[in-house]
Design a protein around this motif. Structure first.
Motif, short mmCIF file in Angstrom:
data_model
loop_
_atom_site.label_atom_id
_atom_site.label_comp_id
_atom_site.label_asym_id
_atom_site.label_seq_id
_atom_site.Cartn_x
_atom_site.Cartn_y
_atom_site.Cartn_z
N ALA A 273 0.83 -1.21 0.00
CA ALA A 273 0.00 0.00 0.00
C ALA A 273 0.86 1.25 0.00
O ALA A 273 0.53 2.26 -0.64
CB ALA A 273 -0.94 -0.01 1.20
N ILE A 274 1.97 1.22 0.71
CA ILE A 274 2.89 2.36 0.73
C ILE A 274 3.46 2.58 -0.67
O ILE A 274 3.62 3.72 -1.13
CB ILE A 274 3.99 2.16 1.79
CG1 ILE A 274 3.36 2.24 3.19
CG2 ILE A 274 5.11 3.19 1.63
CD1 ILE A 274 4.26 1.79 4.31
N GLY A 275 3.76 1.49 -1.38
CA GLY A 275 4.21 1.62 -2.76
C GLY A 275 3.15 2.25 -3.65
O GLY A 275 3.46 3.08 -4.51
N GLN A 276 1.89 1.89 -3.44
CA GLN A 276 0.80 2.50 -4.21
C GLN A 276 0.68 3.99 -3.90
O GLN A 276 0.42 4.80 -4.80
CB GLN A 276 -0.52 1.78 -3.91
CG GLN A 276 -0.59 0.39 -4.51
CD GLN A 276 -1.90 -0.31 -4.18
OE1 GLN A 276 -2.11 -0.79 -3.08
NE2 GLN A 276 -2.79 -0.38 -5.16
N ALA A 277 0.87 4.34 -2.64
CA ALA A 277 0.84 5.76 -2.27
C ALA A 277 1.97 6.52 -2.95
O ALA A 277 1.78 7.65 -3.43
CB ALA A 277 0.94 5.90 -0.75
N GLU A 278 3.14 5.92 -3.00
CA GLU A 278 4.29 6.57 -3.66
C GLU A 278 4.00 6.82 -5.14
O GLU A 278 4.30 7.89 -5.67
CB GLU A 278 5.55 5.72 -3.50
CG GLU A 278 6.22 5.84 -2.14
CD GLU A 278 6.96 7.16 -1.97
OE1 GLU A 278 6.93 8.01 -2.87
OE2 GLU A 278 7.60 7.34 -0.91
N MET A 279 3.41 5.83 -5.81
CA MET A 279 3.11 6.01 -7.23
C MET A 279 2.06 7.09 -7.44
O MET A 279 2.14 7.88 -8.38
CB MET A 279 2.63 4.69 -7.83
CG MET A 279 3.75 3.72 -8.17
SD MET A 279 5.09 4.44 -9.16
CE MET A 279 4.20 4.90 -10.65
N ALA A 280 1.07 7.14 -6.55
CA ALA A 280 0.03 8.16 -6.67
C ALA A 280 0.62 9.55 -6.47
O ALA A 280 0.26 10.50 -7.19
CB ALA A 280 -1.08 7.91 -5.65
N LEU A 281 1.54 9.68 -5.52
CA LEU A 281 2.17 10.98 -5.29
C LEU A 281 3.02 11.38 -6.49
O LEU A 281 3.03 12.55 -6.91
CB LEU A 281 3.03 10.94 -4.02
CG LEU A 281 3.77 12.23 -3.66
CD1 LEU A 281 2.81 13.41 -3.53
CD2 LEU A 281 4.57 12.04 -2.37
N GLU A 282 3.71 10.42 -7.06
CA GLU A 282 4.52 10.71 -8.26
C GLU A 282 3.62 11.19 -9.40
O GLU A 282 3.94 12.19 -10.07
CB GLU A 282 5.28 9.45 -8.68
CG GLU A 282 6.12 9.62 -9.93
CD GLU A 282 6.87 8.37 -10.34
OE1 GLU A 282 7.01 8.12 -11.54
OE2 GLU A 282 7.31 7.62 -9.43
N GLN A 283 2.52 10.52 -9.61
CA GLN A 283 1.60 10.92 -10.68
C GLN A 283 0.99 12.29 -10.39
O GLN A 283 0.81 13.11 -11.30
CB GLN A 283 0.50 9.86 -10.82
CG GLN A 283 1.03 8.55 -11.41
CD GLN A 283 0.05 7.40 -11.23
OE1 GLN A 283 -0.82 7.42 -10.37
NE2 GLN A 283 0.20 6.38 -12.05
N MET A 284 0.69 12.55 -9.13
CA MET A 284 0.14 13.84 -8.73
C MET A 284 1.12 14.97 -9.03
O MET A 284 0.74 16.02 -9.58
CB MET A 284 -0.18 13.82 -7.22
CG MET A 284 -0.93 15.05 -6.72
SD MET A 284 -0.85 15.23 -4.90
CE MET A 284 -1.21 13.58 -4.33
N CYS A 285 2.37 14.76 -8.69
CA CYS A 285 3.37 15.81 -8.90
C CYS A 285 3.59 16.08 -10.39
O CYS A 285 3.69 17.24 -10.81
CB CYS A 285 4.69 15.41 -8.23
SG CYS A 285 4.63 15.46 -6.42
N LYS A 286 3.67 15.02 -11.18
CA LYS A 286 3.85 15.20 -12.61
C LYS A 286 2.69 15.96 -13.23
O LYS A 286 2.86 16.85 -14.07
CB LYS A 286 4.04 13.85 -13.29
CG LYS A 286 5.39 13.20 -12.99
CD LYS A 286 5.52 11.83 -13.67
CE LYS A 286 6.90 11.23 -13.42
NZ LYS A 286 7.01 9.86 -14.01
N ARG A 287 1.49 15.59 -12.79
CA ARG A 287 0.30 16.27 -13.29
C ARG A 287 0.31 17.75 -12.88
O ARG A 287 0.00 18.64 -13.69
CB ARG A 287 -0.94 15.59 -12.72
CG ARG A 287 -2.28 16.24 -13.09
CD ARG A 287 -2.66 15.92 -14.51
NE ARG A 287 -4.06 16.26 -14.78
CZ ARG A 287 -4.71 15.92 -15.87
NH1 ARG A 287 -4.12 15.21 -16.80
NH2 ARG A 287 -5.97 16.28 -16.05
N ALA A 288 0.69 18.02 -11.65
CA ALA A 288 0.69 19.39 -11.14
C ALA A 288 1.68 20.28 -11.88
O ALA A 288 1.48 21.50 -11.99
CB ALA A 288 1.02 19.38 -9.65
N LEU A 289 2.74 19.68 -12.41
CA LEU A 289 3.75 20.45 -13.12
C LEU A 289 3.49 20.54 -14.62
O LEU A 289 4.03 21.42 -15.30
CB LEU A 289 5.13 19.82 -12.89
CG LEU A 289 5.65 19.92 -11.44
CD1 LEU A 289 6.89 19.06 -11.27
CD2 LEU A 289 5.94 21.36 -11.06
#
Length: 411
Positions: A273-289
């Motif tokens: 689950a922590i790995g899934q959270a990391e991927m979601a944060l990565e996708q969020m940051c890329k989208r935000a930029l």
């Protein structure tokens, strides 16, 4: 107390190889694999789907990247639970990760049961092909008509009749039972009467999936998704006859086996689950930029800076708690580890859900669609708040452990 969360040097190199394979070989095939699910019979693997999955598994096995979960066995890499946490986190970053490296639930827990408690015949017939990734398995515990979060309620009838046991009843949320490669079930049943102590009434028995009298009633859906071809099945047993030697350890030993199985399984789920959270944060940051609105990058709008910061901090806190629980498991005292496992079982899904949800929000309408993996990730992690014990049960265990420090009374 000397508590270390450090990977040994040789295992850091091993983890880097896993990380590289996930990023460069598994993730690029995710979208194509998922697209195959809706072609033809959803409960069978298409030729291309099987080619992708089995090809990746063959690569992983050939590279020696296999069965990392064997943390207490001479058959694995000798990883500690703490070290395995880092591997499970990486595998959690892709839906295919765990199976590619033969580290997926419920097989890992079932393999532990076969290795620790199975007969030599069981080990040859079931443990060996599971260890090789040739078959899949299911663990059947939850029942539709009783509150299964209290496992003393488990009531599937299992009655001795000569050289057999006869099983009658229903199970549901039998994860993996829909997979055409699923060949064996480990089933929690009731063998003892109400005159016995409540933790001596249940047993575990090994049931081949093709035994006459087993009927798959339906796949259970999670927020409208059936999770084909893996599936969480509702199953009926009608006069299912199983050889008496298939009972594990003997009658009344079900809880003993369950505790040995569920502890590691719970923490493995949390690591992923922590790995899934990391991927979601990565996708969020890329989208935000990348995305702009009102003349600015999304990262510069509203509270998005704070949202990203809070997600990062909560992931870090959850990871540290997971590693601490893993460290306690490595000390070999299941009773001391239990409250820490319960803590992370509540915290990890909660944090992962929050991060995934924030990523969905950053993507807008696309976030809830099939065009990103976020919606499916959310449903899977939301299920985790119920799997292997709901949050309320784990919070109860945490509170009881805390209260016991201050009273001699039974809590």
């Amino acid at each position: 107390m000397n508590m270390s969360f450090v990977l040994r040097e040789e295992n850091r190199a091993l983890l880097e190889r896993v990380r590289d394979m996930i990023r460069n070989e598994i993730m690029p095939l995710e979208e194509e694999y998922q697209a195959e699910i809706n072609k033809g019979d959803r409960w069978q693997y298409t030729e291309r789907q099987a080619e992708i999955l089995e090809g990746l598994k063959a690569k992983a096995k050939a590279a020696g990247l296999w069965n990392f979960w064997l943390t207490d066995s001479d058959k694995g890499f000798g990883l500690t639970t703490v070290e395995y946490a880092y591997f499970a986190e990486e595998m959690g970053k892709t839906p295919l990760g765990a199976e590619v490296f033969n580290c997926s639930a419920p097989d890992t827990g079932n393999m532990e049961v076969f290795e620790r408690y199975g007969t030599e015949t069981m080990k040859e017939q079931w443990f060996k092909p599971l260890l090789e990734g040739e078959i899949r398995s299911a663990y059947l515990m939850t029942e539709p008509d009783v509150a299964s979060s209290d496992a003393t309620n488990i009531s599937m009838s299992c009655v001795r009749d000569g050289d057999d046991y006869v099983l009658n009843g229903e199970k549901w949320w039998s994860s993996g039972a829909g997979d055409p490669r699923c060949k064996v079930y480990i089933v929690m049943v009731k063998t003892g009467g109400d005159d016995l102590p409540k933790h001596k009434r249940q047993s575990m028995i090994v049931v081949p999936a093709d035994t006459p009298g087993i009927e798959i009633l339906r796949p259970m859906e999670v927020y409208g998704h059936d999770d084909a071809p893996h599936g969480h099945m509702h199953i009926r047993f009608t006069d299912v006859r199983v050889p008496a030697e298939n009972i594990l350890l003997g009658e009344g030993r079900g809880f003993e086996i369950a505790q040995g199985r569920l502890g590691p399984g719970r923490i493995h789920h949390c690591m992923r689950a922590i790995g899934q959270a990391e991927m979601a944060l990565e996708q969020m940051c890329k989208r935000a930029l990348q995305r702009e609105a009102f003349g600015k990058k999304l990262a510069q709008l509203g509270a998005n800076f704070d949202i990203i910061a809070e997600c990062r901090m909560e992931i870090e806190m959850a990871r540290l708690l997971c590693l601490k629980a893993a460290w306690y498991m490595d000390q070999g005292d299941a009773r001391a580890a239990a409250p820490w496992i319960s803590q992370i079982k509540v915290v990890a899904p909660r944090v992962a859900l929050k991060v995934i949800d924030e990523a969905v929000q950053m993507f807008g309408g696309q976030g809830v669609s099939q065009d990103t993996p976020l919606a499916i990730a959310w449903t899977h992690v939301r299920t985790l708040r119920l799997a292997d014990g709901p949050d309320a049960v784990h919070r109860r265990q945490v509170a009881r452990a805390e209260l016991k420090k201050h009273t001699q009374e039974k809590i």
